[in-house]
Design an enzyme around this catalytic site. Structure first.
Site, PDB file in Angstrom:
ATOM      1  N   ALA A  10       0.882  -0.994  -0.055  1.00 39.89           N
ATOM      2  CA  ALA A  10      -0.030  -0.006   0.027  1.00 39.89           C
ATOM      3  C   ALA A  10       0.954   1.163  -0.049  1.00 39.89           C
ATOM      4  O   ALA A  10       0.291   2.155   0.202  1.00 39.89           O
ATOM      5  CB  ALA A  10      -0.926  -0.065   1.294  1.00 39.89           C
ATOM      6  N   GLY A  11       2.061   1.136  -0.101  1.00 41.84           N
ATOM      7  CA  GLY A  11       2.825   2.405  -0.108  1.00 41.84           C
ATOM      8  C   GLY A  11       3.393   2.728   1.002  1.00 41.84           C
ATOM      9  O   GLY A  11       3.923   3.932   1.287  1.00 41.84           O
ATOM     10  N   SER A  24       5.609   1.000   2.680  1.00 39.88           N
ATOM     11  CA  SER A  24       6.795   0.211   3.102  1.00 39.88           C
ATOM     12  C   SER A  24       6.994  -0.909   4.072  1.00 39.88           C
ATOM     13  O   SER A  24       7.839  -1.232   4.914  1.00 39.88           O
ATOM     14  CB  SER A  24       8.034   1.289   3.722  1.00 39.88           C
ATOM     15  OG  SER A  24       8.176   2.159   2.710  1.00 39.88           O
ATOM     16  N   GLU A  46      16.368  -6.116  -1.436  1.00 38.27           N
ATOM     17  CA  GLU A  46      15.207  -5.664  -2.337  1.00 38.27           C
ATOM     18  C   GLU A  46      15.749  -5.825  -3.652  1.00 38.27           C
ATOM     19  O   GLU A  46      14.928  -6.155  -4.597  1.00 38.27           O
ATOM     20  CB  GLU A  46      14.527  -4.641  -1.724  1.00 38.27           C
ATOM     21  CG  GLU A  46      13.264  -4.147  -2.437  1.00 38.27           C
ATOM     22  CD  GLU A  46      12.027  -3.791  -1.644  1.00 38.27           C
ATOM     23  OE1 GLU A  46      12.269  -4.084  -0.541  1.00 38.27           O
ATOM     24  OE2 GLU A  46      11.111  -3.726  -2.323  1.00 38.27           O
ATOM     25  N   ASP A  90      13.094   4.122   1.693  1.00 37.03           N
ATOM     26  CA  ASP A  90      12.084   3.286   2.810  1.00 37.03           C
ATOM     27  C   ASP A  90      12.788   2.840   3.813  1.00 37.03           C
ATOM     28  O   ASP A  90      12.514   2.740   5.047  1.00 37.03           O
ATOM     29  CB  ASP A  90      11.494   2.314   1.952  1.00 37.03           C
ATOM     30  CG  ASP A  90      10.681   2.781   0.698  1.00 37.03           C
ATOM     31  OD1 ASP A  90      10.451   4.224   0.820  1.00 37.03           O
ATOM     32  OD2 ASP A  90      10.166   2.290  -0.112  1.00 37.03           O
TER      33      ASP A  90
HETATM   34  C1  GLA Z   1       9.008   3.633  -3.585  1.00 37.31           C
HETATM   35  C2  GLA Z   1      10.264   3.253  -3.627  1.00 37.31           C
HETATM   36  C3  GLA Z   1      11.366   4.347  -2.817  1.00 37.31           C
HETATM   37  C4  GLA Z   1      11.163   5.674  -3.521  1.00 37.31           C
HETATM   38  C5  GLA Z   1       9.460   5.781  -3.740  1.00 37.31           C
HETATM   39  C6  GLA Z   1       9.188   6.996  -4.469  1.00 37.31           C
HETATM   40  O1  GLA Z   1       8.676   3.762  -2.235  1.00 37.31           O
HETATM   41  O2  GLA Z   1      10.791   2.120  -2.404  1.00 37.31           O
HETATM   42  O3  GLA Z   1      12.805   4.213  -2.780  1.00 37.31           O
HETATM   43  O4  GLA Z   1      11.572   5.727  -4.650  1.00 37.31           O
HETATM   44  O5  GLA Z   1       8.918   4.655  -4.093  1.00 37.31           O
HETATM   45  O6  GLA Z   1       9.596   7.975  -3.932  1.00 37.31           O
END
Ligand code: GLA
Length: 388
Positions: free
Chosen positions: A124-125, A127, A161, A173
């Site tokens: 979901a963004g 992390s 990763e 992240d």
């Molecule tokens: C993901 C990636 C990060 C970053 C963001 C965008 O979360 O894992 O490293 O690039 O996208 O800001």
């Protein structure tokens, strides 16, 4: 987190109540501003959440690694073989990638039992991946006395990763979940890795995270496409001046982009990165001056640029953001993370937060057919051991 219950689950799964496991936690993160700048050597401003991944871990006398999670029904086992671990097709690639990094550094890993539980939503963004990686890293570091500092583990988790899982992310992240500090955001220069902890004091407002609940199917390929476009911009801009990354340019140089970059799409990507770095720098300055309303405007401008120049938003994120902005008490709202789905982060007046969630939920459902989830997080500390 009910640690007693978690411990009982561990014993139910793995038995032997006389040999106690050790408990670790790593947060998820939300990025307040500074998106798609990290892999361009730019500025980011994320903070760690009080949601994340818990891990109970115990050494065993064998060469077997046993993995389990309370989040879904999927136990796995793998045998440690000499120098490397085999890849799996599943979620355990996150911990396996980290174990692999420890083995490469010469840490003698023995058999282990792992039980994970995450309360940050997957994919979901926020992390969830970096959170699993870092909780595994801090646990292995302590159990095997590897003597690593946080920055080593951050870099190893990012490498796991990139190389093991196959997602070519930047460093934001893992850095945020490793170095998070309660009630602070991290102003990080992703080129030098110099950082500053900035207090996040939002007066009569709070952070609200809204999950689009859209699965991010194409994120990986689109993400890599954006990275390639930025590399292309750097290559073309060599005719202007020698550059290592886009973040070496500043906002007064944006007008020169079209002169050196003939492809308008590549030029727009570069414009986003350079303008976003300018917004992060100003956002940190105004937050220090307690100017929350300008901070919110900069969040809005960041989203607009991610929609128009970087093109990583989409109907779900845009609906949440542009409908959200019409509601009372919304100081600023933007997508957070890679985009294409995932979450938005908003600063909303406390007195209006209930109405924000009810009204936005209704409009979003009407426009997209999806029901959003809302989280009202606190800003927490980075990864580490917890008492049991
Ligand atoms: C993901 C990636 C990060 C970053 C963001 C965008 O979360 O894992 O490293 O690039 O996208 O800001």
């Amino acid at each position: 987190m009910d640690t007693k219950n978690f411990l009982n689950k561990f014993y139910e799964k793995y038995g032997n109540r006389n040999d106690k496991p050790v408990l670790f936690f790593s947060p998820g993160r939300v990025n307040l501003i500074g998106e798609h700048t990290d892999y361009n050597g730019g500025f980011v401003f994320p903070c760690a959440l009080n949601y994340g991944t818990y891990l109970l871990i115990r050494k065993i006398k064998s060469n077997i690694l046993r993995f389990s999670t309370l989040n879904f029904n999927d136990d796995e086992e793998t045998v440690l073989k000499g120098l490397f671990v085999n890849k799996s097709k599943k979620w355990i690639n996150y911990p396996l990638g980290v174990i692999n990094e420890f083995i490469k550094r010469g840490t003698q890993i023995t058999g282990l039992e792992f039980l994970y539980y995450g309360d940050v939503p997957n994919g979901a963004g926020l992390s969830s991946s970096a959170s699993i990686e870092m909780v595994t890293a801090v646990a292995l570091n302590e159990l095997f006395s590897a003597g690593l500092i946080t920055l080593d583990m951050v870099k190893m988790s990012q490498k796991a990763e990139n190389e093991f899982v196959g997602m070519n992310c930047g460093i934001m992240d893992q850095f945020a979940v490793g170095f998070g500090k309660k009630d602070h955001a991290i102003f990080l220069n992703c080129d030098t890795l110099f950082y500053e902890n900035i207090p996040v004091v939002l007066q009569d407002c709070s952070l609200i995270i809204t999950n689009t609940n859209k699965r991010r199917g194409l994120t990986n390929s689109k993400y890599n496409e954006r990275r390639a476009e930025c590399d292309k911009a750097v290559e073309l801009l060599q005719a202007y001046k020698p550059l290592k990354n886009l973040s070496e340019l500043n906002t007064d140089e944006i007008h020169l982009l079209d002169k050196f970059i003939s492809d308008p799409v590549v030029s727009k990507r570069a414009k986003h990165v350079i303008s976003e770095n300018g917004r992060v720098t100003e956002a940190v300055k105004v937050l220090k001056e307690n100017n929350i309303s300008r901070f919110g405007e900069l969040m809005n401008l960041s989203h607009d640029s991610l929609r128009d120049d970087y093109e990583v938003t989409g109907i779900e994120l845009d609906t949440l953001v542009y409908e959200g902005r019409k509601l009372p008490g919304v100081i600023g709202t933007r997508m957070t993370g890679a985009g294409f789905g995932g979450c938005t982060v908003s600063i909303v007046k406390n007195s209006d937060s209930a109405k924000f969630m009810t009204d936005l939920s209704a409009t979003y459902l009407k426009k997209t057919g999806l029901v959003p989830d809302f989280y009202q997080p606190e800003i927490g500390n980075g990864a580490g051991r917890l008492d049991l």
